[in-house]
Design a protein around this motif. Structure first.
Motif, mmCIF file in Angstrom:
data_model
loop_
_atom_site.group_PDB
_atom_site.id
_atom_site.type_symbol
_atom_site.label_atom_id
_atom_site.label_comp_id
_atom_site.label_asym_id
_atom_site.label_seq_id
_atom_site.Cartn_x
_atom_site.Cartn_y
_atom_site.Cartn_z
ATOM 1 N N SER A 62 2.207 -4.607 3.004
ATOM 2 C CA SER A 62 0.849 -4.176 2.662
ATOM 3 C C SER A 62 0.642 -4.127 1.150
ATOM 4 O O SER A 62 -0.452 -4.440 0.655
ATOM 5 N N ILE A 63 1.687 -3.756 0.407
ATOM 6 C CA ILE A 63 1.576 -3.746 -1.056
ATOM 7 C C ILE A 63 1.414 -5.166 -1.586
ATOM 8 O O ILE A 63 0.589 -5.434 -2.478
ATOM 9 N N ILE A 64 2.206 -6.095 -1.034
ATOM 10 C CA ILE A 64 2.140 -7.486 -1.497
ATOM 11 C C ILE A 64 0.763 -8.085 -1.261
ATOM 12 O O ILE A 64 0.170 -8.694 -2.163
ATOM 13 N N VAL A 65 0.238 -7.909 -0.035
ATOM 14 C CA VAL A 65 -1.082 -8.501 0.242
ATOM 15 C C VAL A 65 -2.177 -7.811 -0.554
ATOM 16 O O VAL A 65 -3.190 -8.424 -0.894
ATOM 17 N N THR A 66 -1.973 -6.535 -0.875
ATOM 18 C CA THR A 66 -2.959 -5.829 -1.700
ATOM 19 C C THR A 66 -2.994 -6.406 -3.110
ATOM 20 O O THR A 66 -4.060 -6.597 -3.706
ATOM 21 N N LEU A 67 -1.811 -6.710 -3.644
ATOM 22 C CA LEU A 67 -1.727 -7.238 -5.005
ATOM 23 C C LEU A 67 -2.227 -8.672 -5.109
ATOM 24 O O LEU A 67 -2.865 -9.050 -6.102
ATOM 25 N N PHE A 68 -1.955 -9.484 -4.080
ATOM 26 C CA PHE A 68 -2.232 -10.910 -4.204
ATOM 27 C C PHE A 68 -3.382 -11.412 -3.337
ATOM 28 O O PHE A 68 -3.816 -12.552 -3.503
ATOM 29 N N CYS A 69 -3.839 -10.591 -2.430
ATOM 30 C CA CYS A 69 -4.851 -11.115 -1.502
ATOM 31 C C CYS A 69 -6.147 -10.311 -1.509
ATOM 32 O O CYS A 69 -7.117 -10.694 -2.138
ATOM 33 N N CYS A 70 -6.085 -9.192 -0.851
ATOM 34 C CA CYS A 70 -7.346 -8.493 -0.575
ATOM 35 C C CYS A 70 -7.166 -7.006 -0.812
ATOM 36 O O CYS A 70 -6.578 -6.299 0.018
#
Length: 255
Positions: free
Chosen positions: A184-192
């Motif tokens: 969830s941290i990764i997608v928050t930083l790079f996606c949405c």
């Protein structure tokens, strides 16, 4: 619930017999109290009901015992009440190590004589004269010593950090559900960002609910974290694909 004078009970489930007796006496005397075992309606969610009741109450009545002073949930409720400038009134049910944050507060002492405890509670809660008189009257026939704790466990959902018995027996063989925190941290930083944050919030609650003995809630938060992390990933991917297509088509400039 009238937040102006409602008294919220914070306690360990091990002390339920004493707490229920005292809560019923206070209610019978005319005091406005909130106790999970008396006031949560069938079908309602325990955690959200407790949080709402605590937020709306003006006074927190924390029952201190050997079990409650090591309960994370009880201490969390105390911390919240202090931070929100609510009145916090400790009840010493039995001799125990009083938490540092509560040592300077006036407390009601039930560790010896019950009637003496009621008198100190009336002063500590600053009850009005009518309620104080009624409380003294309804406790005239009470035993000299506090009610002894039951040995068996209560089967209702735990209010404090005590794990259900089946959880204790199996804890060495159980692992918490997947938190999805890293994802969830990764997608928050790079996606949405907005959707990813929802995933992070749910992810951070998985292990806390698991180690509090609430496996059902831990699984729910894990499932929600996975759901929002997945939604965030695919939303971000679609946005990036559309952006690359728009740049390649000359619809928008890359810089």
């Amino acid at each position: 619930m009238d937040s102006e004078n409602t008294i919220f009970f914070s306690y360990s489930r091990d002390d339920s017999e004493f707490v229920l007796d005292l809560a019923k006496n206070l209610r019978q005397a005319g005091a406005k109290i909130w106790l999970d075992q008396l006031d949560i309606k069938p079908g309602a969610r325990w955690d959200s009901s407790i949080e709402k009741a605590l937020a709306k109450s003006k006074t927190l009545l924390v029952v201190l015992s050997e079990a409650s002073v090591i309960s994370h949930n009880v201490m969390d409720e105390v911390s919240y009440a202090l931070e929100e400038n609510k009145a916090v009134v400790p009840i010493l049910m039995e001799k125990c190590e009083i938490p540092f944050r509560l040592r300077r507060l006036q407390y009601a002492d039930f560790s010896g004589d019950y009637k003496t405890g009621v008198k100190t509670l009336i002063d500590a809660l600053n009850l009005d004269k009518e309620v104080a008189k009624n409380l003294a009257d309804v406790t005239t026939d009470k035993p000299a010593k506090p009610i002894k704790k039951k040995e068996e466990r209560i089967t209702q959902p735990p209010h404090d950090s005590e794990k259900p018995q089946n959880f204790i027996q199996d804890k060495n063989n159980q692992k918490p559900p997947k938190t999805w925190l890293v994802e969830s941290i990764i997608v928050t930083l790079f996606c949405c960002l907005p959707l990813g944050i929802v995933g992070i919030i749910n992810a951070t609650k998985v292990e806390s609910r698991f180690y509090a003995g609430d496996l059902k809630e831990a699984n729910r938060y894990s499932a929600d974290a996975k759901k929002w992390t997945t939604i965030s990933f695919w939303t971000g991917l679609v946005i990036w694909v559309l952006y690359i297509f728009a740049v390649a088509s000359g619809i928008v400039n890359e810089y």
